[in-house]
Design a protein around this motif. Structure first.
Motif, mmCIF file in Angstrom:
data_model
loop_
_atom_site.group_PDB
_atom_site.id
_atom_site.type_symbol
_atom_site.label_atom_id
_atom_site.label_comp_id
_atom_site.label_asym_id
_atom_site.label_seq_id
_atom_site.Cartn_x
_atom_site.Cartn_y
_atom_site.Cartn_z
ATOM 1 N N ALA A 41 0.831 -1.204 0.000
ATOM 2 C CA ALA A 41 0.000 0.000 0.000
ATOM 3 C C ALA A 41 0.863 1.249 0.000
ATOM 4 O O ALA A 41 0.551 2.229 -0.692
ATOM 5 N N SER A 42 1.961 1.233 0.741
ATOM 6 C CA SER A 42 2.825 2.411 0.765
ATOM 7 C C SER A 42 3.538 2.592 -0.571
ATOM 8 O O SER A 42 3.757 3.725 -1.008
ATOM 9 N N SER A 43 3.869 1.488 -1.233
ATOM 10 C CA SER A 43 4.471 1.608 -2.563
ATOM 11 C C SER A 43 3.472 2.193 -3.556
ATOM 12 O O SER A 43 3.825 3.047 -4.380
ATOM 13 N N ALA A 44 2.221 1.754 -3.474
ATOM 14 C CA ALA A 44 1.189 2.295 -4.355
ATOM 15 C C ALA A 44 0.928 3.764 -4.049
ATOM 16 O O ALA A 44 0.777 4.584 -4.969
ATOM 17 N N PHE A 45 0.898 4.113 -2.768
ATOM 18 C CA PHE A 45 0.700 5.502 -2.363
ATOM 19 C C PHE A 45 1.840 6.371 -2.872
ATOM 20 O O PHE A 45 1.618 7.481 -3.382
ATOM 21 N N ASP A 46 3.062 5.874 -2.780
ATOM 22 C CA ASP A 46 4.226 6.607 -3.273
ATOM 23 C C ASP A 46 4.148 6.789 -4.783
ATOM 24 O O ASP A 46 4.412 7.881 -5.298
ATOM 25 N N TYR A 47 3.776 5.744 -5.502
ATOM 26 C CA TYR A 47 3.672 5.813 -6.960
ATOM 27 C C TYR A 47 2.612 6.823 -7.396
ATOM 28 O O TYR A 47 2.859 7.658 -8.277
ATOM 29 N N VAL A 48 1.445 6.773 -6.744
ATOM 30 C CA VAL A 48 0.347 7.668 -7.126
ATOM 31 C C VAL A 48 0.679 9.123 -6.810
ATOM 32 O O VAL A 48 0.500 10.007 -7.651
ATOM 33 N N THR A 49 1.189 9.386 -5.608
ATOM 34 C CA THR A 49 1.481 10.773 -5.244
ATOM 35 C C THR A 49 2.634 11.338 -6.063
ATOM 36 O O THR A 49 2.640 12.522 -6.375
ATOM 37 N N THR A 50 3.595 10.508 -6.440
ATOM 38 C CA THR A 50 4.695 10.991 -7.271
ATOM 39 C C THR A 50 4.201 11.309 -8.679
ATOM 40 O O THR A 50 4.576 12.337 -9.258
ATOM 41 N N ASN A 51 3.357 10.454 -9.235
ATOM 42 C CA ASN A 51 2.857 10.701 -10.589
ATOM 43 C C ASN A 51 1.886 11.871 -10.645
ATOM 44 O O ASN A 51 1.787 12.543 -11.667
ATOM 45 N N LEU A 52 1.174 12.125 -9.565
ATOM 46 C CA LEU A 52 0.258 13.275 -9.547
ATOM 47 C C LEU A 52 0.993 14.581 -9.263
ATOM 48 O O LEU A 52 0.410 15.657 -9.375
ATOM 49 N N GLY A 53 2.242 14.494 -8.877
ATOM 50 C CA GLY A 53 3.022 15.687 -8.586
ATOM 51 C C GLY A 53 2.827 16.208 -7.171
ATOM 52 O O GLY A 53 3.243 17.322 -6.864
ATOM 53 N N LEU A 54 2.202 15.432 -6.316
ATOM 54 C CA LEU A 54 1.994 15.855 -4.935
ATOM 55 C C LEU A 54 3.229 15.625 -4.078
ATOM 56 O O LEU A 54 3.396 16.248 -3.042
ATOM 57 N N SER A 55 4.087 14.715 -4.511
ATOM 58 C CA SER A 55 5.282 14.378 -3.756
ATOM 59 C C SER A 55 6.412 14.165 -4.747
ATOM 60 O O SER A 55 6.194 14.120 -5.956
#
Length: 76
Positions: free
Chosen positions: A14-28
């Motif tokens: 879940a943390s890997s998915a959260f990292d992937y999504v937030t990085t691709n959205l530009g939030l992180s």
């Protein structure tokens, strides 16, 4: 103990998915060195912190479940 291992793996995924999504959205953004921590904005810092907490908690659950499994098999 097996539940700890399963939950640890799930939280790591879940943390890997959260990292992937937030990085691709530009939030992180990806942090690769200590010098990249300081120029973060507030929102980037919040998402990096949440992701770090998820990773550490998942690793803690996984490792404690493995240690309990080893201890139980040793004394069984």
């Amino acid at each position: 103990m097996r539940n700890k291992i399963k939950h640890g793996i799930f939280i790591l995924l879940a943390s890997s998915a959260f990292d992937y999504v937030t990085t691709n959205l530009g939030l992180s953004k990806k942090i690769t060195s200590f010098n990249e921590i300081f120029p973060l904005t507030v929102t980037e810092g919040i998402f990096v912190g949440i992701n770090m907490i998820l990773y550490l908690y998942g690793l803690f659950l996984l490792s404690s479940g493995i240690v309990q499994l080893i201890k139980r098999k040793r004394y069984a």
